[in-house]
Structures are given as structure tokens and as C-alpha cells.
Design an enzyme around this catalytic site. Sequence first.
Site, PDB file in Angstrom:
ATOM      1  N   ASP A 188      11.949  16.604   9.650  1.00  0.00           N
ATOM      2  CA  ASP A 188      10.824  16.475   8.701  1.00  0.00           C
ATOM      3  C   ASP A 188      10.789  15.062   8.099  1.00  0.00           C
ATOM      4  OD1 ASP A 188      13.028  16.720   7.055  1.00  0.00           O
ATOM      5  OD2 ASP A 188      12.197  18.333   5.821  1.00  0.00           O
ATOM      6  N   SER A 189      11.751  14.227   8.476  1.00  0.00           N
ATOM      7  CA  SER A 189      11.663  12.798   8.147  1.00  0.00           C
ATOM      8  C   SER A 189      10.374  12.201   8.700  1.00  0.00           C
ATOM      9  CB  SER A 189      12.880  12.044   8.715  1.00  0.00           C
ATOM     10  OG  SER A 189      13.057  12.342  10.082  1.00  0.00           O
TER      11      SER A 189
ATOM     12  N   ASP B 162      12.860  21.019  12.505  1.00  0.00           N
ATOM     13  CA  ASP B 162      13.138  21.270  11.088  1.00  0.00           C
ATOM     14  C   ASP B 162      12.148  22.271  10.506  1.00  0.00           C
ATOM     15  OD1 ASP B 162      15.327  19.943  10.052  1.00  0.00           O
ATOM     16  OD2 ASP B 162      14.214  18.127   9.517  1.00  0.00           O
TER      17      ASP B 162
ATOM     18  N   LYS C 114      16.229  23.924  12.241  1.00  0.00           N
ATOM     19  CA  LYS C 114      17.201  23.421  11.245  1.00  0.00           C
ATOM     20  C   LYS C 114      16.682  23.753   9.859  1.00  0.00           C
ATOM     21  CE  LYS C 114      17.983  18.847  10.293  1.00  0.00           C
ATOM     22  NZ  LYS C 114      17.580  18.770   8.859  1.00  0.00           N
TER      23      LYS C 114
ATOM     24  N   GLU D   7      17.878  23.256   5.543  1.00  0.00           N
ATOM     25  CA  GLU D   7      18.811  22.646   4.587  1.00  0.00           C
ATOM     26  C   GLU D   7      19.354  23.711   3.642  1.00  0.00           C
ATOM     27  OE1 GLU D   7      16.961  19.379   2.508  1.00  0.00           O
ATOM     28  OE2 GLU D   7      16.374  18.393   4.372  1.00  0.00           O
TER      29      GLU D   7
ATOM     30  N   GLU E  47      25.091  15.164   5.806  1.00  0.00           N
ATOM     31  CA  GLU E  47      24.379  13.916   5.471  1.00  0.00           C
ATOM     32  C   GLU E  47      24.968  13.271   4.209  1.00  0.00           C
ATOM     33  OE1 GLU E  47      20.093  14.076   5.572  1.00  0.00           O
ATOM     34  OE2 GLU E  47      19.908  12.076   4.688  1.00  0.00           O
TER      35      GLU E  47
HETATM   36  O1  KIV Z   1      14.613  15.052   8.923  1.00  0.00           O
HETATM   37  C1  KIV Z   1      15.505  14.454   9.542  1.00  0.00           C
HETATM   38  O2  KIV Z   1      15.253  13.521  10.308  1.00  0.00           O
HETATM   39  C2  KIV Z   1      16.876  14.893   9.354  1.00  0.00           C
HETATM   40  C3  KIV Z   1      17.964  14.050   9.945  1.00  0.00           C
HETATM   41  C4  KIV Z   1      18.006  12.742   9.302  1.00  0.00           C
HETATM   42  C5  KIV Z   1      19.248  14.735   9.968  1.00  0.00           C
HETATM   43  O3  KIV Z   1      17.115  15.878   8.742  1.00  0.00           O
END
Ligand code: KIV
Length: 273
Positions: free
Chosen positions: A49-50, A88, A118, A120, A187
Site C-alpha cells: 500500500d506504499s 497488502d 499482507k 499489519e 519494519e
Molecule cells: O507497503 C509496503 O510497501 C510495505 C513494505 C515496505 C514492507 O509494507
Amino acid sequence: MSTVGHTKRITPAAIETMKGTRLIVSLTAYTTPIARLLDPHCDLLLVGDSLGMVLYGMETTVGVTLDMMIAHGQAVVRGAKHACVIVDLPFGSYQESKEQAFRNAARVLKETGCDGVKLEGGEEMAETVAFLTSRGIPVFGHVGLMPQQVNTTGGYRSLGRSDKEADKIRRDAMAVAEAGAFAMVIEGTVEPLAREITAAVAIPTIGIGASAACDGQILVSDDMLGLFNDFKPRFVKHFAELAPLVSKAVEAYAEEVKARTFPAIEHTFQPKK
Ligand code: KIV
């Protein structure tokens, strides 16, 4: 028969078995052409989600939606033949209840054909991780610095220096591993703690800003390519400097357009003689 999920890509189960045998190589990917370039070299591609910051110019990941993640998940799956593709779950799509998490994770799996999701969170998400994994959804955990919680934690900084912080991250990592995640991101966490967790948990730890002691590494691909230069945290290494190359190419293009030297004859269609 649906071909969604029919894949020769590395599976989450295979990633799990890599612990202790070899180091795991992962990067983020958001588009088909970049996924094609990264795929042969990576064990795992994360549609992170970056992308909210990297592609959409958002200040944090909080505004990223499930539809955005699904669109980019589809794009990356189209470009990946080898690497395990994980998408994510964005903020607000899984924290409410384990049922909400299952519904949205199942949608991501069905609509993208990716290999897992993924999310968090540590102790507070363990029940959700167990609920998903026991119902057929591979989960990649994420502990330590959790960017989706930036509004309550107050910013991006490395964690684990105080006993209280270290204890919490330790408990989070154990909870996620015991709940059935196939691997976890650690992280922004100090090296001794990342090392200790890596030795303590049975699943691979994938570090970002968590030292070489982890079982593998992940970086945001635009960071390591030197394309995203809004800020450069200490843990990022530029393996290339693509931003100046892009600027130079665009400058040359603009000059040639203005001088009418582009397009040249070889770029031009002519009537048949
Ligand atoms: O959103 C993302 O890119 C991430 C990574 C930096 C682990 O969670």
C-alpha cells in the site's frame, strides 16, 4: 474452470520453508512492466500500500482503498510468472472484525489471482490471522513500524530501543507467527531485536530497516531504483539513480520536439510508392 490462483509461481508455503535454507529476496511492485523486470530476481513481490505515496502522491498509506489494491494486484499478477505475489490489505479493510478481513481478503485473492495478503498488526490481529489462515488465505504478517498506524503512533521512526517497545514488538512477532502467518515483515526495528525475533520464530522474517539479521529483505522498488526521492530513510540504498536519467531523457525529448528534429524520417509513416 477458473484459472484464478492457477499458478507456477512460488507459493507462500515454499517461502515458509526457505527459512534457514537461503535468504529471501523481495521487492514491492505495482505495475505489469515493473513486475516483469523484477520477477526473475525475486522470491516474493509485494503489492504494497506504499503505492499510495509512491504512485499517487499521498502523504500516508491511510487513504489507499481496496479497489486500488485490487487494480494494482491484477497488474502485478499479469507480470509475475515466478515470484510469489502478495497484496497488502489497506487501512480500514480488515481491522473492524475477522469476518470483514476474510471478506476483503477473499475478494483480493479471487479478483487478482495473487498468492496471499499482507496485514499489519501483532497481538491485536492474531485472531484475524488465525481466522484467515484456517480458511485458506495465506497471510504475510507485518510488525515493528506499522505505517497504517501513523496517526496514532505519531510518525515514522525506528523502534525497539526501550524495553517497553522491544517487549511489544517481541510479543507481536510471536503472536503473528503462532497464528499461522507464513512469513512476516519486520519494519524499522533495531538490529538486536530483529535478530532475536528471527531466531525465536519458526517463520521467515523479511526486514525493511531491520538489519541483515532477518531471513530476507524487502525494499520499495522505486526507492532502491532511485526513482522516488521525496525522502531517503537511512535503511534505503539506491542500487541505481534512475530519476536523473528520466529527467535527461525528457529534456532531450523536449529539445527535439521544439527543434522539429523529432520525429525524424524513420519515425514517420509515408505513403507507399
Ligand atoms: O507497503 C509496503 O510497501 C510495505 C513494505 C515496505 C514492507 O509494507
